[in-house]
Write a protein that holds these residues in place. Structure first.
Motif, PDB file in Angstrom:
ATOM      1  N   GLY A 178       0.809  -1.204   0.000  1.00 46.88           N
ATOM      2  CA  GLY A 178       0.000   0.000   0.000  1.00 46.88           C
ATOM      3  C   GLY A 178       0.837   1.246   0.000  1.00 46.88           C
ATOM      4  N   ILE A 179       2.169   1.070  -0.142  1.00 48.31           N
ATOM      5  CA  ILE A 179       3.121   2.177  -0.127  1.00 48.31           C
ATOM      6  C   ILE A 179       3.280   2.700  -1.549  1.00 48.31           C
ATOM      7  CG2 ILE A 179       5.450   2.906   0.502  1.00 48.31           C
ATOM      8  CD1 ILE A 179       3.767   1.838   2.848  1.00 48.31           C
ATOM      9  N   PRO A 180       3.150   4.004  -1.757  1.00 50.50           N
ATOM     10  CA  PRO A 180       3.316   4.528  -3.124  1.00 50.50           C
ATOM     11  C   PRO A 180       4.742   4.342  -3.632  1.00 50.50           C
ATOM     12  CG  PRO A 180       3.173   6.315  -1.522  1.00 50.50           C
ATOM     13  CD  PRO A 180       2.825   5.061  -0.789  1.00 50.50           C
ATOM     14  N   PHE A 181       4.864   4.070  -4.914  1.00 51.17           N
ATOM     15  CA  PHE A 181       6.181   3.860  -5.529  1.00 51.17           C
ATOM     16  C   PHE A 181       6.791   5.205  -5.927  1.00 51.17           C
ATOM     17  CE2 PHE A 181       4.243  -0.366  -6.395  1.00 51.17           C
ATOM     18  CZ  PHE A 181       5.193  -1.145  -5.758  1.00 51.17           C
ATOM     19  N   ILE A 182       7.073   6.020  -4.928  1.00 52.27           N
ATOM     20  CA  ILE A 182       7.741   7.283  -5.180  1.00 52.27           C
ATOM     21  C   ILE A 182       9.207   7.142  -4.804  1.00 52.27           C
ATOM     22  CG2 ILE A 182       5.673   8.678  -4.897  1.00 52.27           C
ATOM     23  CD1 ILE A 182       6.532   9.281  -2.052  1.00 52.27           C
ATOM     24  N   TRP A 183       9.989   8.130  -5.134  1.00 47.01           N
ATOM     25  CA  TRP A 183      11.407   8.118  -4.850  1.00 47.01           C
ATOM     26  C   TRP A 183      11.627   7.806  -3.367  1.00 47.01           C
ATOM     27  CZ3 TRP A 183      14.544  12.525  -7.601  1.00 47.01           C
ATOM     28  CH2 TRP A 183      15.831  12.044  -7.917  1.00 47.01           C
ATOM     29  N   CYS A 184      12.529   6.875  -3.079  1.00 43.10           N
ATOM     30  CA  CYS A 184      12.810   6.395  -1.717  1.00 43.10           C
ATOM     31  C   CYS A 184      11.635   5.624  -1.128  1.00 43.10           C
ATOM     32  CB  CYS A 184      13.209   7.534  -0.786  1.00 43.10           C
ATOM     33  SG  CYS A 184      14.791   8.297  -1.215  1.00 43.10           S
ATOM     34  N   SER A 185      10.995   4.818  -1.957  1.00 41.67           N
ATOM     35  CA  SER A 185       9.847   4.035  -1.479  1.00 41.67           C
ATOM     36  C   SER A 185      10.253   3.060  -0.376  1.00 41.67           C
ATOM     37  CB  SER A 185       9.199   3.270  -2.639  1.00 41.67           C
ATOM     38  OG  SER A 185      10.082   2.292  -3.181  1.00 41.67           O
ATOM     39  N   ASN A 186      11.513   2.609  -0.383  1.00 40.58           N
ATOM     40  CA  ASN A 186      11.952   1.721   0.695  1.00 40.58           C
ATOM     41  C   ASN A 186      11.997   2.446   2.038  1.00 40.58           C
ATOM     42  OD1 ASN A 186      12.211  -0.594  -0.814  1.00 40.58           O
ATOM     43  ND2 ASN A 186      14.393  -0.307  -1.248  1.00 40.58           N
ATOM     44  N   ASN A 187      12.367   3.728   2.015  1.00 34.50           N
ATOM     45  CA  ASN A 187      12.357   4.502   3.250  1.00 34.50           C
ATOM     46  C   ASN A 187      10.941   4.607   3.804  1.00 34.50           C
ATOM     47  OD1 ASN A 187      14.942   4.845   2.307  1.00 34.50           O
ATOM     48  ND2 ASN A 187      15.017   7.049   2.633  1.00 34.50           N
ATOM     49  N   LEU A 188       9.972   4.807   2.922  1.00 39.15           N
ATOM     50  CA  LEU A 188       8.581   4.859   3.342  1.00 39.15           C
ATOM     51  C   LEU A 188       8.130   3.510   3.898  1.00 39.15           C
ATOM     52  CD1 LEU A 188       8.735   7.457   1.541  1.00 39.15           C
ATOM     53  CD2 LEU A 188       6.397   6.967   0.846  1.00 39.15           C
ATOM     54  N   THR A 189       8.614   2.432   3.288  1.00 42.67           N
ATOM     55  CA  THR A 189       8.252   1.091   3.750  1.00 42.67           C
ATOM     56  C   THR A 189       8.751   0.847   5.166  1.00 42.67           C
ATOM     57  OG1 THR A 189       8.371   0.284   1.463  1.00 42.67           O
ATOM     58  CG2 THR A 189       8.439  -1.366   3.208  1.00 42.67           C
ATOM     59  N   VAL A 190       9.997   1.233   5.431  1.00 47.00           N
ATOM     60  CA  VAL A 190      10.547   1.109   6.783  1.00 47.00           C
ATOM     61  C   VAL A 190       9.720   1.937   7.756  1.00 47.00           C
ATOM     62  CG1 VAL A 190      12.526   1.628   8.252  1.00 47.00           C
ATOM     63  CG2 VAL A 190      12.891   0.629   5.996  1.00 47.00           C
ATOM     64  N   ALA A 191       9.413   3.170   7.376  1.00 51.86           N
ATOM     65  CA  ALA A 191       8.660   4.066   8.250  1.00 51.86           C
ATOM     66  C   ALA A 191       7.278   3.500   8.563  1.00 51.86           C
ATOM     67  CB  ALA A 191       8.531   5.444   7.602  1.00 51.86           C
ATOM     68  N   PHE A 192       6.627   2.945   7.570  1.00 47.39           N
ATOM     69  CA  PHE A 192       5.286   2.393   7.798  1.00 47.39           C
ATOM     70  C   PHE A 192       5.348   1.177   8.721  1.00 47.39           C
ATOM     71  CE2 PHE A 192       1.685  -0.359   6.589  1.00 47.39           C
ATOM     72  CZ  PHE A 192       0.657   0.487   6.995  1.00 47.39           C
ATOM     73  N   ALA A 193       6.346   0.321   8.536  1.00 51.91           N
ATOM     74  CA  ALA A 193       6.507  -0.821   9.431  1.00 51.91           C
ATOM     75  C   ALA A 193       6.750  -0.347  10.868  1.00 51.91           C
ATOM     76  CB  ALA A 193       7.647  -1.715   8.956  1.00 51.91           C
ATOM     77  N   GLN A 194       7.515   0.748  11.024  1.00 52.12           N
ATOM     78  CA  GLN A 194       7.719   1.333  12.342  1.00 52.12           C
ATOM     79  C   GLN A 194       6.393   1.761  12.955  1.00 52.12           C
ATOM     80  OE1 GLN A 194      11.016   4.195  11.062  1.00 52.12           O
ATOM     81  NE2 GLN A 194      11.380   4.034  13.252  1.00 52.12           N
ATOM     82  N   GLN A 195       5.571   2.418  12.162  1.00 50.42           N
ATOM     83  CA  GLN A 195       4.289   2.901  12.682  1.00 50.42           C
ATOM     84  C   GLN A 195       3.415   1.736  13.121  1.00 50.42           C
ATOM     85  OE1 GLN A 195       2.613   6.305  10.836  1.00 50.42           O
ATOM     86  NE2 GLN A 195       0.500   5.668  11.114  1.00 50.42           N
ATOM     87  N   CYS A 196       3.400   0.666  12.350  1.00 49.63           N
ATOM     88  CA  CYS A 196       2.635  -0.532  12.743  1.00 49.63           C
ATOM     89  C   CYS A 196       3.185  -1.117  14.042  1.00 49.63           C
ATOM     90  CB  CYS A 196       2.701  -1.578  11.631  1.00 49.63           C
ATOM     91  SG  CYS A 196       1.815  -1.149  10.123  1.00 49.63           S
ATOM     92  N   PHE A 197       4.510  -1.148  14.150  1.00 51.12           N
ATOM     93  CA  PHE A 197       5.158  -1.687  15.354  1.00 51.12           C
ATOM     94  C   PHE A 197       4.771  -0.865  16.578  1.00 51.12           C
ATOM     95  CE2 PHE A 197       8.736  -1.501  18.343  1.00 51.12           C
ATOM     96  CZ  PHE A 197       8.912  -2.851  18.642  1.00 51.12           C
TER      97      PHE A 197
END
Length: 835
Positions: free
Chosen positions: A447-466
């Motif tokens: 559900g993470i948009p494929f924008i520049w640095c999408s992996n950084n967003l992925t890490v951040a979202f996993a943090q928020q879930c945690f």
């Protein structure tokens, strides 16, 4: 048609025999790093045919089928695939190495084990160390030692071209620009990782990054490297710089020491924060204020001060002062500060700042507690202005438009002020639900948009879930959290890990957009690359040209692309701040499974003795109803220059008559912990596995205990050891304790010290102080390891019917133990480990 034949035809058309599976056009994607036994475990079926299997098998190393499942959820097409499905094997928990087999198709090796993420946070720390400017320990050479000269400093009365020492810090990515905003965020993540998961990190490097121990965890050494540079970027109350160097640094790829000259000799420009738009070539950036960068400074300084206060008080005091001055700077002109670019149209186009102010105000009480109430209210006001980080609700965003990518302030404020926790946790949930609306429609739960640095967003979202799970005690989004973590390590359409060299045995980037690897073939271990972008973005970027045939050509699609190619700076360039965020996430996942050190003695998940090889003892006192020995015990400890550990119930903390005693115990340096709120009996005395409380009752009661402790400035994250009431528990209690990121402990059996609460009316259970004292001496003399590592449990007060008080003999006991060569330490010192 005959009903029987109709059913037969339907059955035949819906069943896909193994022989019909197209093995050349179907793949199984997994987390290459591995899965923890109790975690969610899902692999992804991905096929360019329309076939979806009806079952899958798990095969061990001997070729034996150990697990078969039809727990398959089909999702249809995604990216380059026509058919996708989630293969769930979460209920298989046996550690080992396996692979999934579907017909002739096999997955890569699947590893299941408690320690699959062990040492991975330190591995990623290698990249941070390699990114150091000034002295670089990887190259064992120095670079950028002449920085820098001031631009836009008129507001502070600084003439342009004035030299100010700004050497140090980290290079931002594969070029050598340095940004305050990303550096402050990275520093905060490293500090937070150590604070929340100190047991994860080792000490194998000196402060300068070279081999050798210095008594400080390497992650703290790295965080201090960041703090030291931030101090240079905020040298005076009225001076703060937003970036060092600019995009003219992109003129060539080179090793750092080969400085390019586009400034004043080898000096590079320092961009002063004046709250006004600044020139970037033929463009102007959209700076509107001083808040976003300055607030990040304030929070990093405040957290750093609270962590370093015990090891370097002078340094901590300076950080505390800088935190306050940085917050004042953030309030000069409310608004965002953007970066500067001279030649290219690309900048860090940060567009939000209230999240930074929320975190800053939530952090200030760490350096001055008198601001607790006022700062909490200010922080909450800012939280209400941006309850959900904007990118969570969008399909696209500009580069670094909403930064940091996760709102850390919600988490920190919820811990600072528990009364605000429910509201702030609700904000996290709103953001997660918006991503889940998109993610639940595809097999990868993407559900993470494929924008520049999408992996950084992925890490951040996993943090928020945690953090949401930790704050709410709900596991609603656990599978979504795991899916985002798995994505980073190979459970994605390309089947590759997005972290250089992790795991060492799997498919990971080998040709990143990095001068280190491209020019010198130096490994950039631990670097998190940018990650896939929308194909539409990729096609419109300037200067991208692949240098070799695309290894992942068959997995590119109209949706998104990823290239392991030096020529693609949009998907394959590692970033310093993204890696720092990943370090926190890896530490968090590592800490989900608590494997007790082998040198400690344990029973049913509780540590009951420290190292038998060290002559150290922890004196532990518990308290609930009685406190008659408190003042006497406190005086003895002071007289003997000894620190002890006190585990007290919420009722004890809440009694007015105990306030001065508790304050004195804390001020004297003793460890204060939890003992349940209402001194509950958790499980039956004769049937130990029979619980007398529910999970909700247990966790709520313990949270109330910590709530009572917070009034004395004792927070859960600094008092992680928990001693159960009645010293009675079972494995389930230990597991629930672990889920709350706490460690259960209990006394060491062998002596009768814990019987000091008994009184004559109890009959045969009564033990006199003389009998107890003798049992301690006898054990010490009779056992090869004596009392090494012992957790001695006594009570801070006892029933009035016991007139023979053991605490009256505490001076005698301490003198004996000292004479025998024992060091009396606090529980956190007794159980300190190196990993």
């Amino acid at each position: 048609m005959n009903k029987f034949f109709l059913l037969l035809i339907l059955a035949l058309t819906s069943f896909t025999p193994k022989s019909a599976i197209d093995s050349n056009n179907s793949w199984i994607r997994i987390n290459l790093l591995g899965y923890q036994p109790k975690s969610v475990k899902v692999a992804i079926w991905a096929s360019k045919t329309n076939q979806v299997p009806d079952k899958f098998e798990l095969i061990d190393q001997k070729g034996k089928v150990v697990y078969t499942s039809s727990n398959i959820k089909s999702f249809g097409d995604y990216g380059p695939f026509t058919a996708t499905a989630r293969l769930n094997f979460s209920d298989f928990k046996t550690p080992g190495k396996y692979f999934i087999r579907i017909s002739e198709i096999k997955s890569p090796e699947i590893i299941i084990g408690d320690e699959v993420y062990r040492h991975t946070a330190d591995f990623a720390l290698r990249y941070m160390r390699q990114q150091r400017s000034g002295f670089n320990p990887y190259l064992q050479d120095s670079c950028h030692t002449h920085d820098g000269f001031v631009l836009y400093g008129a507001r502070a009365g600084i003439k342009d071209s004035t030299h100010i020492d700004a050497s140090g810090g980290w290079h931002d990515a594969s070029d050598y620009l340095q940004y305050s905003t990303t550096s402050a965020n990275a520093t905060y993540h490293l500090l937070m990782a150590y604070r929340d998961f100190p047991q994860v990190f080792a000490d194998i490097k000196k402060a300068n990054g070279l081999d050798g121990k210095n008594g400080i965890a390497d992650v703290l050494d790295e965080a201090k490297w960041g703090l030291d540079w931030l101090l240079k970027m905020h040298p005076k109350d009225n001076i703060m710089f937003n970036q060092l160097a600019d995009d003219r640094d992109h003129i060539s790829m080179r090793i750092p020491k080969e400085d390019s000259q586009y400034g004043k000799g080898f000096e590079r420009p320092l961009y002063y924060i004046d709250g006004e738009p600044q020139q970037r070539g033929k463009f102007m950036n959209n700076t509107k204020g001083t808040s976003s960068t300055a607030a990040k400074f304030a929070s990093a300084f405040a957290l750093g001060s609270s962590i370093f206060v015990k090891s370097n008080e002078t340094y901590a005091q300076n950080l505390g002062k800088k935190a306050k001055s940085a917050l004042a700077y953030a309030n000069i002109k409310k608004g965002v500060t953007q970066t500067v670019s001279v030649k290219s149209p690309y900048i860090y186009a940060e567009d939000n700042w209230v999240d930074d102010m929320e975190l800053a105000y939530a952090s200030i009480p760490l350096v001055d507690k008198k601001y607790l109430n006022k700062s909490s209210k200010e922080a909450l006001n800012y939280a209400k202005l941006e309850p959900v980080t904007p990118w969570l609700t969008k399909d696209t965003a500009n580069h670094y438009q909403y930064y940091p990518f996760v709102n850390i302030g919600h988490y920190e404020l919820s811990k600072l002020n528990p009364t605000m926790r429910k509201q702030l946790t609700g904000y996290y949930k709103l953001g997660i639900e918006r991503v889940w609306e998109r993610a639940q429609k595809n097999a990868f739960y993407r559900g993470i948009p494929f924008i520049w640095c999408s992996n950084n967003l992925t890490v951040a979202f996993a943090q928020q879930c945690f953090w949401y799970k930790k704050l709410s005690d709900e596991d609603t989004f656990t599978e979504l959290e795991q899916a985002n973590f798995d994505w980073l390590f190979g459970c994605n359409p390309w089947g590759t890990s997005m972290v250089y060299g992790l795991p060492t045995w799997g498919d990971t980037p080998v040709d990143p957009h990095s001068a280190f690897s491209h020019l010198k073939q130096y490994p950039i271990d631990g670097g998190l690359v940018d990650g896939p972008v929308y194909t539409s973005i990729y096609k419109n970027l300037i200067g991208i040209q692949l240098t070799k045939p695309d290894d992942y050509a068959e997995f590119q699609s109209d949706l998104a692309v990823y290239h392991d190619d030096y020529g693609d700076y949009s998907t394959n360039e590692p970033t310093m701040d993204g890696t720092a965020s990943l370090i926190y996430l890896l530490a968090a996942f590592d800490s989900r499974v608590k494997t007790l050190p082998k040198e400690f003695q344990a029973e049913l998940g509780a540590i009951t003795r420290g190292k038998k090889t060290e002559k150290k003892i922890a004196l532990v006192f518990t308290g609930d109803e009685f406190a008659d020995g408190g003042n006497s015990i406190n005086k003895t400890l002071v007289d003997e220059n000894v620190r002890a550990s006190f585990f007290l119930t919420g009722r004890f903390y809440g009694k007015f008559k105990n306030i001065k005693l508790i304050q004195s115990l804390k001020a004297n340096g003793n460890y204060l912990g939890a003992h349940s709120n209402a001194h509950l009996l958790y499980n039956d005395w004769t049937k130990r596995d029979s619980l007398l409380v529910s999970e909700l009752q247990f966790k709520s009661d313990l949270i109330w205990n910590y709530g009572a402790m917070e009034k004395f400035g004792i927070r859960m994250d600094s008092a992680k050891y928990f001693l159960p009431p009645y010293e009675w528990y079972n494995q389930q209690i230990a597991d629930w304790t672990s889920q709350m990121d706490l460690q259960l402990i209990n006394f060491t059996s062998g002596t009768r010290s814990n019987a000091d609460y008994t009184y004559p009316e109890l009959g045969k259970s009564y033990r006199s102080s003389d009998e107890i004292y003798k049992s301690i001496i006898e054990y010490d003399k009779s056992k090869p390891d004596g009392l090494n590592g012992f957790i001695f449990l006594l009570h801070i007060g006892t029933d009035p019917r016991r007139t023979d008080k053991l605490y009256d003999r505490l001076p005698e006991l301490i003198k004996y133990l000292k004479k025998e060569g024992y060091e009396l330490v606090k529980i956190n010192e007794l159980l300190k480990t190196e990993r």
